[in-house]
Design a protein around this motif. Structure first.
Motif, PDB file in Angstrom:
ATOM      1  N   ALA A 130       0.836  -1.212   0.000  1.00  0.00           N
ATOM      2  CA  ALA A 130       0.000   0.000   0.000  1.00  0.00           C
ATOM      3  C   ALA A 130       0.867   1.257   0.000  1.00  0.00           C
ATOM      4  N   GLY A 131       1.912   1.269   0.807  1.00  0.00           N
ATOM      5  CA  GLY A 131       2.804   2.426   0.850  1.00  0.00           C
ATOM      6  C   GLY A 131       3.554   2.615  -0.453  1.00  0.00           C
ATOM      7  N   ALA A 132       4.007   1.509  -1.044  1.00  0.00           N
ATOM      8  CA  ALA A 132       4.736   1.600  -2.315  1.00  0.00           C
ATOM      9  C   ALA A 132       3.821   2.120  -3.419  1.00  0.00           C
ATOM     10  N   LEU A 133       2.601   1.615  -3.490  1.00  0.00           N
ATOM     11  CA  LEU A 133       1.652   2.071  -4.519  1.00  0.00           C
ATOM     12  C   LEU A 133       1.371   3.560  -4.366  1.00  0.00           C
ATOM     13  N   ALA A 134       1.127   4.003  -3.147  1.00  0.00           N
ATOM     14  CA  ALA A 134       0.861   5.433  -2.908  1.00  0.00           C
ATOM     15  C   ALA A 134       2.078   6.276  -3.270  1.00  0.00           C
ATOM     16  N   ASP A 135       3.273   5.829  -2.875  1.00  0.00           N
ATOM     17  CA  ASP A 135       4.496   6.579  -3.184  1.00  0.00           C
ATOM     18  C   ASP A 135       4.736   6.657  -4.690  1.00  0.00           C
ATOM     19  N   LEU A 136       4.543   5.542  -5.397  1.00  0.00           N
ATOM     20  CA  LEU A 136       4.779   5.546  -6.843  1.00  0.00           C
ATOM     21  C   LEU A 136       3.752   6.400  -7.571  1.00  0.00           C
ATOM     22  N   ASP A 137       2.496   6.325  -7.165  1.00  0.00           N
ATOM     23  CA  ASP A 137       1.477   7.187  -7.791  1.00  0.00           C
ATOM     24  C   ASP A 137       1.821   8.660  -7.578  1.00  0.00           C
ATOM     25  N   LEU A 138       2.300   9.003  -6.402  1.00  0.00           N
ATOM     26  CA  LEU A 138       2.684  10.390  -6.110  1.00  0.00           C
ATOM     27  C   LEU A 138       3.902  10.787  -6.944  1.00  0.00           C
ATOM     28  N   LEU A 139       4.914   9.936  -6.956  1.00  0.00           N
ATOM     29  CA  LEU A 139       6.118  10.204  -7.737  1.00  0.00           C
ATOM     30  C   LEU A 139       5.777  10.431  -9.210  1.00  0.00           C
ATOM     31  N   GLU A 140       4.916   9.574  -9.759  1.00  0.00           N
ATOM     32  CA  GLU A 140       4.578   9.632 -11.184  1.00  0.00           C
ATOM     33  C   GLU A 140       3.468  10.646 -11.487  1.00  0.00           C
ATOM     34  N   GLU A 141       3.039  11.366 -10.465  1.00  0.00           N
ATOM     35  CA  GLU A 141       1.944  12.337 -10.614  1.00  0.00           C
ATOM     36  C   GLU A 141       0.750  11.688 -11.309  1.00  0.00           C
ATOM     37  N   CYS A 142       0.436  10.480 -10.855  1.00  0.00           N
ATOM     38  CA  CYS A 142      -0.668   9.696 -11.399  1.00  0.00           C
ATOM     39  C   CYS A 142      -1.940  10.094 -10.652  1.00  0.00           C
ATOM     40  N   ARG A 143      -2.874  10.699 -11.369  1.00  0.00           N
ATOM     41  CA  ARG A 143      -4.119  11.195 -10.762  1.00  0.00           C
ATOM     42  C   ARG A 143      -5.287  10.268 -11.077  1.00  0.00           C
ATOM     43  N   ALA A 144      -6.200  10.177 -10.151  1.00  0.00           N
ATOM     44  CA  ALA A 144      -7.366   9.310 -10.311  1.00  0.00           C
ATOM     45  C   ALA A 144      -8.189   9.678 -11.544  1.00  0.00           C
ATOM     46  N   ASP A 145      -8.184  10.964 -11.932  1.00  0.00           N
ATOM     47  CA  ASP A 145      -8.986  11.381 -13.085  1.00  0.00           C
ATOM     48  C   ASP A 145      -8.268  11.158 -14.419  1.00  0.00           C
ATOM     49  N   GLY A 146      -7.039  10.600 -14.388  1.00  0.00           N
ATOM     50  CA  GLY A 146      -6.330  10.280 -15.627  1.00  0.00           C
ATOM     51  C   GLY A 146      -5.636  11.453 -16.288  1.00  0.00           C
ATOM     52  N   THR A 147      -5.501  12.583 -15.602  1.00  0.00           N
ATOM     53  CA  THR A 147      -4.908  13.770 -16.224  1.00  0.00           C
ATOM     54  C   THR A 147      -3.469  14.015 -15.776  1.00  0.00           C
ATOM     55  N   GLY A 148      -2.869  13.078 -15.076  1.00  0.00           N
ATOM     56  CA  GLY A 148      -1.536  13.295 -14.527  1.00  0.00           C
ATOM     57  C   GLY A 148      -0.421  13.171 -15.551  1.00  0.00           C
ATOM     58  N   LEU A 149       0.789  13.360 -15.051  1.00  0.00           N
ATOM     59  CA  LEU A 149       1.986  13.224 -15.869  1.00  0.00           C
ATOM     60  C   LEU A 149       2.062  11.810 -16.431  1.00  0.00           C
ATOM     61  N   TYR A 150       1.697  10.828 -15.605  1.00  0.00           N
ATOM     62  CA  TYR A 150       1.616   9.421 -16.006  1.00  0.00           C
ATOM     63  C   TYR A 150       0.228   8.898 -15.652  1.00  0.00           C
ATOM     64  N   VAL A 151      -0.167   7.828 -16.317  1.00  0.00           N
ATOM     65  CA  VAL A 151      -1.368   7.069 -15.959  1.00  0.00           C
ATOM     66  C   VAL A 151      -0.922   5.644 -15.664  1.00  0.00           C
ATOM     67  N   ARG A 152      -1.557   5.017 -14.690  1.00  0.00           N
ATOM     68  CA  ARG A 152      -1.212   3.643 -14.324  1.00  0.00           C
ATOM     69  C   ARG A 152      -2.214   2.700 -14.959  1.00  0.00           C
ATOM     70  N   ARG A 153      -1.689   1.719 -15.726  1.00  0.00           N
ATOM     71  CA  ARG A 153      -2.543   0.758 -16.427  1.00  0.00           C
ATOM     72  C   ARG A 153      -2.105  -0.668 -16.109  1.00  0.00           C
ATOM     73  N   ARG A 154      -3.071  -1.558 -16.080  1.00  0.00           N
ATOM     74  CA  ARG A 154      -2.799  -2.991 -15.914  1.00  0.00           C
ATOM     75  C   ARG A 154      -2.533  -3.556 -17.305  1.00  0.00           C
ATOM     76  N   LEU A 155      -1.303  -4.043 -17.519  1.00  0.00           N
ATOM     77  CA  LEU A 155      -0.894  -4.582 -18.815  1.00  0.00           C
ATOM     78  C   LEU A 155      -0.127  -5.885 -18.615  1.00  0.00           C
ATOM     79  N   ALA A 156      -0.106  -6.714 -19.640  1.00  0.00           N
ATOM     80  CA  ALA A 156       0.662  -7.960 -19.604  1.00  0.00           C
ATOM     81  C   ALA A 156       2.103  -7.664 -19.978  1.00  0.00           C
ATOM     82  N   VAL A 157       3.023  -8.208 -19.210  1.00  0.00           N
ATOM     83  CA  VAL A 157       4.448  -8.111 -19.517  1.00  0.00           C
ATOM     84  C   VAL A 157       5.003  -9.532 -19.594  1.00  0.00           C
ATOM     85  N   ARG A 158       6.084  -9.673 -20.338  1.00  0.00           N
ATOM     86  CA  ARG A 158       6.728 -10.973 -20.519  1.00  0.00           C
ATOM     87  C   ARG A 158       7.996 -11.011 -19.670  1.00  0.00           C
ATOM     88  N   THR A 159       8.148 -12.072 -18.902  1.00  0.00           N
ATOM     89  CA  THR A 159       9.349 -12.216 -18.097  1.00  0.00           C
ATOM     90  C   THR A 159      10.456 -12.850 -18.934  1.00  0.00           C
TER      91      THR A 159
END
Length: 141
Positions: free
Chosen positions: A76-105
């Motif tokens: 919870a702390g890491a998610l909050a810190d990263l959203d703040l760092l990335e200026e990720c806003r709930a309304d989608g207007t921030g510097l970054y937006v956070r999306r759930r995507l598939a990545v390959r290891t």
């Protein structure tokens, strides 16, 4: 956010990668696992000091990074810190937006992860004046 979203790892591709300045501040000591990973169908752009990921359907486009799993008690702390760092806003207007995507290891498996993509204003600017890092690796900027 659903319970299954709470344990999603983070795909990081710039200063949050291990050894990066923001990793040391926001993720060090919180990680349960770090492994190489690739985000397919996206392009990496250099911005003023920051990397930006943009969806990109060009064949072969990908971003190299790391899949970071955060310890449950620190999530919870890491998610909050990263959203703040990335200026990720709930309304989608921030510097970054956070999306759930598939990545390959690196092992060849696929896993859903949180990925910070360029927000709308930055994405529009980069589409007009691309700053592509062709290798997809922030270390090559």
């Amino acid at each position: 956010m659903s319970a299954s979203d709470e344990d999603l790892p983070f795909f990081v591709y710039g200063t949050l990668r291990s050894g990066g300045r923001n990793h040391a501040v926001h993720l060090a000591g919180r990680c349960a696992d770090i492994r190489p990973a690739v985000l397919e169908g996206a392009a990496l752009h250099a911005g003023p000091g920051f990397p930006y990921a943009l969806p990109d359907a060009t064949p072969g486009r990908r971003i190299l990074g790391e899949l970071i799993t955060v310890r449950p008690g620190a999530y919870a702390g890491a998610l909050a810190d990263l959203d703040l760092l990335e200026e990720c806003r709930a309304d989608g207007t921030g510097l970054y937006v956070r999306r759930r995507l598939a990545v390959r290891t690196a092992a060849g498996g696929s896993r859903d992860a949180w990925v910070y993509l360029a927000g709308p204003a930055v994405a529009a600017r980069l589409r007009e004046r691309p700053a592509l890092i062709a290798s997809g690796d922030w270390a090559d900027r």
